[in-house]
Design a protein around this motif. Structure first.
Motif, PDB file in Angstrom:
ATOM      1  N   ARG A  90      58.858  24.122  56.335  1.00  0.00           N
ATOM      2  CA  ARG A  90      58.628  24.641  54.981  1.00  0.00           C
ATOM      3  C   ARG A  90      58.024  26.049  55.009  1.00  0.00           C
ATOM      4  NH1 ARG A  90      60.209  23.091  50.161  1.00  0.00           N
ATOM      5  NH2 ARG A  90      58.143  23.473  49.351  1.00  0.00           N
ATOM      6  N   GLN A 108      46.766  26.262  51.305  1.00  0.00           N
ATOM      7  CA  GLN A 108      47.517  25.115  50.788  1.00  0.00           C
ATOM      8  C   GLN A 108      48.109  24.294  51.925  1.00  0.00           C
ATOM      9  OE1 GLN A 108      50.235  27.171  48.160  1.00  0.00           O
ATOM     10  NE2 GLN A 108      49.071  26.530  46.349  1.00  0.00           N
ATOM     11  N   ALA A 112      46.943  20.557  52.914  1.00  0.00           N
ATOM     12  CA  ALA A 112      48.010  19.557  52.810  1.00  0.00           C
ATOM     13  C   ALA A 112      48.162  18.774  54.117  1.00  0.00           C
ATOM     14  CB  ALA A 112      49.331  20.232  52.447  1.00  0.00           C
ATOM     15  N   LEU A 168      53.801  14.827  50.441  1.00  0.00           N
ATOM     16  CA  LEU A 168      53.919  15.191  49.019  1.00  0.00           C
ATOM     17  C   LEU A 168      53.247  16.519  48.718  1.00  0.00           C
ATOM     18  CD1 LEU A 168      53.428  11.724  47.289  1.00  0.00           C
ATOM     19  CD2 LEU A 168      55.545  13.058  47.482  1.00  0.00           C
ATOM     20  N   MET A 169      52.121  16.779  49.363  1.00  0.00           N
ATOM     21  CA  MET A 169      51.458  18.068  49.136  1.00  0.00           C
ATOM     22  C   MET A 169      52.257  19.220  49.728  1.00  0.00           C
ATOM     23  SD  MET A 169      47.356  17.490  49.228  1.00  0.00           S
ATOM     24  CE  MET A 169      47.208  16.481  50.667  1.00  0.00           C
ATOM     25  N   ILE A 171      55.490  19.355  50.183  1.00  0.00           N
ATOM     26  CA  ILE A 171      56.672  19.548  49.346  1.00  0.00           C
ATOM     27  C   ILE A 171      56.359  20.413  48.136  1.00  0.00           C
ATOM     28  CG2 ILE A 171      58.225  18.341  47.735  1.00  0.00           C
ATOM     29  CD1 ILE A 171      58.311  16.045  49.783  1.00  0.00           C
ATOM     30  N   ASN A 172      55.155  20.299  47.615  1.00  0.00           N
ATOM     31  CA  ASN A 172      54.794  20.994  46.373  1.00  0.00           C
ATOM     32  C   ASN A 172      54.177  22.367  46.583  1.00  0.00           C
ATOM     33  OD1 ASN A 172      55.614  19.226  44.186  1.00  0.00           O
ATOM     34  ND2 ASN A 172      54.255  17.755  45.180  1.00  0.00           N
ATOM     35  N   ILE A 173      54.150  22.863  47.819  1.00  0.00           N
ATOM     36  CA  ILE A 173      53.667  24.223  48.058  1.00  0.00           C
ATOM     37  C   ILE A 173      54.801  25.181  47.721  1.00  0.00           C
ATOM     38  CG2 ILE A 173      52.872  25.876  49.791  1.00  0.00           C
ATOM     39  CD1 ILE A 173      51.586  23.495  51.260  1.00  0.00           C
ATOM     40  N   SER A 174      54.524  26.105  46.799  1.00  0.00           N
ATOM     41  CA  SER A 174      55.559  27.055  46.401  1.00  0.00           C
ATOM     42  C   SER A 174      55.648  28.198  47.411  1.00  0.00           C
ATOM     43  CB  SER A 174      55.279  27.604  45.003  1.00  0.00           C
ATOM     44  OG  SER A 174      54.017  28.221  44.980  1.00  0.00           O
TER      45      SER A 174
END
Length: 175
Positions: A90, A108, A112, A168-169, A171-174
């Motif tokens: 990611r 982040q 995470a 889940l955390m 995945i949600n890092i932009s």
């Protein structure tokens, strides 16, 4: 003139620090997610293995069941590796270029990865202790060894929750 040059140099170094610092924090988090559960798994499988060797000295025919109980605490190390791989994927490290991450993005990724790092470390050690106790069940009441397996799986549940939280955390890092 020197004051202006010093300010430009300071601004450039802060920009570089921000880029490298974000990536360093992210890599630290990912590294901890891989290493700490691995340490816990090594400790947990070692605890179970020590108990297993005692039983196997008395009854070598129980090797298969002892091996299953010993291997169970090793799953956290695998979960940690999955989080590490997913985090670096990611981040963009597998693209062949060094990604530029801000300090905020690095933090982040770092935070995470912590659930898996800490949850994997502690649950693997606890699971190793439960597996050692389960080997005692196997020694004294061989027909009830599956009860020990259920007890080991109860601890596994919390390792899976740690894996889920980290995934889940991440995945949600932009980007």
């Amino acid at each position: 003139m020197t004051d202006l040059a010093q300010m430009v140099e300071l601004q450039q170094s802060l920009t570089i620090l921000g880029t490298i610092g974000g990536l360093a924090l992210a890599l630290l988090g990912a590294g901890l997610a891989a290493v700490l559960p691995g340490i816990g798994s090594a400790k947990g499988t070692g605890i179970a293995g020590e108990a297993g060797t005692g039983l196997l000295c008395q009854d070598p025919s129980k090797f298969g069941k002892v091996m299953i109980l010993q291997v169970i605490p090793g799953t956290q190390g695998l979960y940690g590796l999955v989080v590490w791989f997913f985090a670096i994927f990611r981040m963009g490290l597998l693209s062949g270029t060094l990604p530029e991450l801000t300090i905020a993005q690095g933090m982040q990724y770092f935070f995470a990865c912590l659930p898996m790092a800490l949850g994997g470390l502690f649950s693997a050690i606890a699971q190793g202790r439960v597996a050692a106790g389960s080997i005692n069940i196997l020694a004294k009441k061989p027909d009830d060894w599956s009860k020990g397996m259920v007890l080991c799986i109860t601890v596994e549940f919390y390792a899976i929750l740690s894996l889920l939280a980290s995934m889940l955390m991440i995945i949600n890092i932009s980007a």
